[in-house]
Design a protein around this motif. Sequence first.
Motif, short mmCIF file in Angstrom:
data_model
loop_
_atom_site.label_atom_id
_atom_site.label_comp_id
_atom_site.label_asym_id
_atom_site.label_seq_id
_atom_site.Cartn_x
_atom_site.Cartn_y
_atom_site.Cartn_z
N VAL A 274 8.40 -24.96 -14.80
CA VAL A 274 8.90 -23.79 -14.09
C VAL A 274 10.37 -23.64 -14.45
O VAL A 274 11.16 -24.58 -14.28
CB VAL A 274 8.76 -23.96 -12.56
CG1 VAL A 274 9.37 -22.77 -11.84
CG2 VAL A 274 7.29 -24.13 -12.18
N THR B 294 6.09 -15.71 -10.15
CA THR B 294 5.58 -17.00 -10.62
C THR B 294 5.13 -16.90 -12.07
O THR B 294 5.40 -17.80 -12.88
CB THR B 294 4.42 -17.49 -9.74
OG1 THR B 294 4.88 -17.61 -8.39
CG2 THR B 294 3.90 -18.83 -10.22
N THR C 256 1.08 -21.80 -5.05
CA THR C 256 0.51 -21.21 -6.26
C THR C 256 0.37 -22.31 -7.30
O THR C 256 1.30 -23.07 -7.54
CB THR C 256 1.41 -20.10 -6.83
OG1 THR C 256 1.67 -19.13 -5.82
CG2 THR C 256 0.73 -19.42 -8.02
#
Length: 264
Positions: A76, A103, A148
């Motif tokens: 990420v 995301t 998520t």
Amino acid sequence: MVGSRERERVAGELRRRIRAGDPGPGGRLPSEDELAGLHGADPAAVRGALALLRAEGLVGERDAPGTVVLAPRRAVVRSSERHQWEKDRARADLRERRATGATENDTGSVVDDLEFSARYGRVDADPDLADALGVPKGTALLERVYRTRHRDEDAPFSLTSSYLVLDLVESNPDLLDETREPWPGGTQSQLRTVGVEVDRVEERITARPPTPDEADGLGLGAGAAVMVLRKTSIDTRGRVVDWSEVILPGDRSEAVFTTRLERW
């Protein structure tokens, strides 16, 4: 000091081999004694090196004895520019907002790659939340808990809790309904439906060891840290309209800050 250098040397050599695909994900490393011989190292240094690699998420244990190379988890990359990107999308058409969310933008995934869950509930502001949101203690809040994950992985990208003042958003019943998630365009798009425009976002990041629940929820190995991001969204009237806490796994998260400077 010598032992520490030897541990780091062995860890570096193993890390380079693993990243080169030797062995690949699912493959087993030689035993500790074999690694000690291969690397000309003390067995204690090998054990220390393997502990470092476990903390980084490169290796782990499975049912059978031995150390297994793990498939790399998706990283990420959270940029400070994501907030303007999200604000611009709040005024985009629905099809564009549905196509890619924050995301997906942070992880390089597409919508169909992800599994999303949301849990909503009403809570009263405790002293910390009251201070963060600039409201009296006991003010009714909407708590939103988000998870998520990529369909190919068993742990979410982060553990996110978000808080909105209930009076601010209850004029739109859809904003109180967790089944409406994931909301196309995210929080800024939601706030726009009740006439709120975000003026600025302040973020504070610290690092610490995870709690047992966080380590379990994020699938962290021993020794891995978490990044704790606290985000305050402030509207054009100077009100705090959203306060969020995001727990990010330190072994696969990167925070990128881009500061635009006024030209002379």
